[in-house]
Design an enzyme around this catalytic site. Structure first.
Site, short mmCIF file in Angstrom:
data_model
loop_
_atom_site.label_atom_id
_atom_site.label_comp_id
_atom_site.label_asym_id
_atom_site.label_seq_id
_atom_site.Cartn_x
_atom_site.Cartn_y
_atom_site.Cartn_z
CE LYS A 1 -4.24 -8.83 16.49
NZ LYS A 1 -5.67 -9.36 18.13
CB SER B 1 4.12 -4.74 3.55
OG SER B 1 5.46 -4.47 4.79
CG ASN C 1 1.80 -9.26 1.43
OD1 ASN C 1 3.40 -9.16 1.66
ND2 ASN C 1 1.51 -7.71 0.71
CB ILE D 1 3.38 -9.95 -5.53
CG1 ILE D 1 3.39 -11.75 -5.49
CG2 ILE D 1 3.02 -10.00 -7.07
CD1 ILE D 1 2.81 -12.42 -5.89
CB ALA E 1 -6.25 4.60 16.91
CG HIS F 1 -4.88 -7.59 -3.68
ND1 HIS F 1 -4.29 -8.26 -4.11
CD2 HIS F 1 -4.11 -7.41 -2.45
CE1 HIS F 1 -3.51 -8.29 -5.10
NE2 HIS F 1 -3.30 -8.34 -3.30
CB ALA G 1 -5.43 0.13 0.25
#
Length: 521
Positions: free
Chosen positions: A81, A87, A90, A93, A211, A449, A483
């Protein structure tokens, strides 16, 4: 302003790329909606090695999972958040997806997403993708690399993105600045330069803004199937409608993208009706095909402290190909320079003062789950059922067992073995395959992931949510770029794949900018 050419939902990995690229045209206006605060001047976010402290904190949506009969029901699925999304949260990597990963997408109906088409997008990335710097290469990690080469007969890889691989061990490539350990996240690479320079007056970043529903118009067919805007709520509770003259671009991730669609009446008709949500568009694939990279852990106590230099405490990895017919690696390990015992402790194991870990990871998990709503209230978090280890042939479970056995071989090899005092979890006495499986499944975790919940596919794929141009099937004025559109999971950590997806999305959006329903010239 309340009207823009494009409204982007989600200032995360893909959203940051798309917002930056679209506003290269000074005549294009973009609203970027981000549910969290800015990451600018926040060292706890921007310092890569502080990533563990972000999990479960104020910048984490903290999604839980449903009961997992064959796995761990206590996994906290962290979703960031904050500007930059995951990104900013994490380990950064950075693997370019393997050619076999992209080609698998194309074979699954994502025309134009094969390896040949996707290769150029890696070169466009603005992120500083570099190998773990020499000063950050911990001695125990190097000894672990040397032991894995010896024990498993795999090559050392210096530069995992230089060429495709099936097997190998080495220090990772990371998106970071080694000189100060600063992240090179999507926000740092794509948004910060313009925030600092003030050179994008056409980019409007709306922070701490949620949203919660899409707005629909009649469209040319009069059927109410054109997305014309997004209803948002600010931190102080003010609600307003942001309208998009060209398109709404949903980049909220594999959890919140299907969540937004379903709360807007787009999803499986029966499920929406059961919650009393008016159905705008029956699209049964929304929320289905939830995929992940499940992994477990083996932990050793070290014979005293280890050197403390590191980029982010999990700086090296190992890939193995057990099945010669498999395309790409079918077993992966992260090497943690810490005793990663969160889940073993819940099972009664004690965390050693000093230790290291290997995490057997399933690159191509065969389990498929779903994200679904339990309430018509947009404030209620959706349910995440990953159905971990529920693939019929127990491929996933057997992969973890094989991983523990290979990890033990590495632990017996020098020069790594000299560091180790004892195996803490599962414990040297646990040798039987069924016993290993039971323990490592109970101690399994995620590497954060989630993907696949609005998957891309061909026209005849009944559960495909978007077409290969990322347009939501049966709707106008909306695309998804994150993703959630992954048809299948890349064998490697997916962040670079999401960045490349964002870059390609811009190429797909721009040619249509004057022809989309309701578009402006």
């Amino acid at each position: 302003m309340s009207s823009y050419d494009y409204v982007i939902v989600g200032g995360g990995t893909a959203g940051s790329v798309i917002a930056s690229r679209l506003t290269e045209d000074p005549d294009v206006t973009v609203a970027l909606i981000e549910g969290g605060p800015s990451d600018v001047d926040r060292p706890e976010v921007l310092t890569l090695r502080k990533w563990l402290g972000l999990l479960g904190g104020e910048l984490d949506y903290e999604y839980t999972t449903t009961e997992q009969p064959r796995g761990n029901s206590h996994i906290l699925h962290s979703r960031a958040k904050v500007l930059g999304g995951c990104s900013s949260h994490n380990t950064l990597i950075s693997f370019k997806p393997l050619p076999s990963d992209w080609d698998e997408w194309e074979a699954a109906g994502a025309a134009g997403w094969g390896a040949k088409d996707m290769e150029p997008y890696f070169g466009r990335l603005r992120n500083n993708v570099v190998r773990v710097a020499k000063k950050d290469q911990n001695a125990i990690a190097q000894d672990w690399i040397d032991a894995a080469k010896e024990a498993l007969d795999v090559p050392e890889v210096v530069g995992f993105n230089d060429e495709p691989f099936d097997e190998g061990v080495g220090f990772f490539d990371l998106s970071y600045h080694p000189e100060n350990n600063k992240r090179s996240s999507a926000s740092v690479a794509y948004l910060h330069p313009h925030i600092e320079a003030g050179d994008r007056p056409n980019l409007h970043i709306l922070l701490e803004t949620w949203a919660y529903k899409l707005e629909f118009g009649g469209g040319e067919d009069g059927a109410g199937k054109t997305v014309t805007g997004v209803h948002v709520r600010s931190k102080d509770g003010e609600e307003r409608l942001l309208t998009a003259g060209r398109e709404v671009l949903v980049c909220a991730g594999a959890v919140d993208t299907p969540r937004l669609l379903m709360h807007s009446g787009v999803g499986k008709k029966e499920d929406l009706q059961a919650l009393g949500i008016p159905v705008v568009h029956d699209l049964p694939g929304v929320g289905e095909n939830l995929i992940d990279h499940p992994e477990s852990v083996i932990v050793w106590e070290t014979d005293g402290p280890i050197p403390d230099n590191s980029a982010m405490d999990s700086d090296a990895g190992l890939f193995v190909k057990r099945d010669p017919d498999h395309k790409g690696p079918d077993l992966m390990f992260h090497f943690y320079q810490i005793p990663f015992t969160d889940n073993p402790e819940r099972l009664g194991y004690e965390r050693p003062e000093h230790g290291v870990s290997m995490t057997p990871n399933i690159p191509k998990s065969r389990s498929r789950g779903r994200v679904y709503l339990t309430s018509a209230d947009p404030e209620v978090k959706p349910a995440l059922d990953f159905r971990y280890f529920e693939d019929g042939a127990d491929y996933d479970g057997k992969t973890l067992v094989d991983g523990i056995k290979l990890a033990r071989k590495v632990a017996q090899a020098e020069p790594f073995a000299k560091w180790l005092k004892r195996e803490v979890f599962p414990g040297p006495e646990v040798r039987d395959d069924e016993e290993i499986s039971e323990l490592v499944r109970k101690a399994a975790h995620t590497v954060y992931h989630p993907a696949g919940t609005c998957r891309m596919g061909a026209q005849d794929d009944a559960l495909a949510v978007v077409d290969p141009r990322l347009r939501v099937r049966g709707l106008s004025g909306i695309r998804i770029a994150d993703a959630s559109v992954f048809p299948t999971m890349p064998a490697v950590n997916p962040m670079i794949g999401v960045l490349m997806l964002g870059e390609k999305a811009v190429d797909l959006i721009r040619p249509d900018s004057t022809t989309a329903p309701g578009g402006v010239a």
